[in-house]
Design a protein around this motif. Structure first.
Motif: not given
Length: 155
Positions: A19-25, A51-59, A80-84, A88-90
Motif C-alpha cells: 500500500a506504500r504506507d511508509d509510516l506503517r511499514s 506474550a513475549e512478542v507483546l512485551q516487545v511491542i509494549t516496550r 514528536a507527531d511522527r513518534e505519536r 498509534v500503529v503499535l
C-alpha cells in the motif's frame, strides 16, 4: 491454525509495503527487528511466545511515547507527531488499556487483600504490587499502576 502475533506483524508489513504506507511499514519493520533481536539474545536462539512478542511491542510503544515527549520539550513538533503516529500503529497490536476507573477498582481490591494479609505502611506497596501486577499485565503501564497503588495506600 491460528496466526501468531509475529506472523500477523509480518503479514501487516507486507500489506503496508504494497500500500506504500511508509509510516506503517517503517514502524512494523522496526518492531520486527526488535523481536528478532530479542529472539537471538542470550546463549541460544529461540522463538518468542505471543506474550513475549507483546512485551516487545509494549516496550517499543513506550519508547515512542517517551521520544514524542522529548521532541516536544526540544521544540521539534514534527518529530514528536511522527513518534505519536508510530505509537498509534503499535497500539493496534496491544490489548485495550484499562480505564482509570477499572485500574482503581483492581488496586482497591488488591489493597484490601494485602491489608487482610497483614501488610501495613511502606511494606504494603510491594505486597499490593505483587497482587496487582499479574492482573493488569499488559493492560496498564507500570508507572500508572504504581501511582494508583500509592494513592490508594495514602487515601
Amino acid at each position: 491454525m491460528t496466526t501468531t502475533l509475529k506472523q500477523q506483524l509480518q503479514e501487516d508489513l507486507t500489506a503496508a509495503i504494497r500500500a506504500r504506507d511508509d509510516l506503517r511499514s517503517g514502524t512494523i519493520r522496526l518492531t520486527l527487528a526488535a523481536i528478532t533481536k530479542e529472539e537471538v539474545a542470550g546463549k541460544t536462539a529461540r522463538v518468542l511466545s505471543d506474550a513475549e512478542v507483546l512485551q516487545v511491542i509494549t516496550r517499543e510503544a513506550k519508547k515512542r511515547r517517551e521520544a514524542a515527549e522529548a521532541f516536544d520539550q526540544g521544540g521539534r513538533p514534527e518529530s514528536a507527531d511522527r513518534e505519536r503516529a508510530e505509537g498509534v500503529v503499535l497500539a493496534a497490536y496491544l490489548p485495550k488499556q484499562l480505564s482509570d476507573e477499572e485500574l482503581t477498582a483492581i488496586v482497591a481490591e488488591a489493597v484490601a487483600e494485602a491489608k487482610a494479609g497483614g501488610a501495613e505502611g511502606p511494606r504494603a506497596m510491594g505486597a499490593v504490587m505483587k497482587i496487582v501486577n499479574p492482573k493488569v499485565s499488559g493492560l496498564a503501564e507500570g508507572g500508572r499502576v504504581a501511582a494508583a497503588v500509592k494513592s490508594a495506600l495514602a487515601g
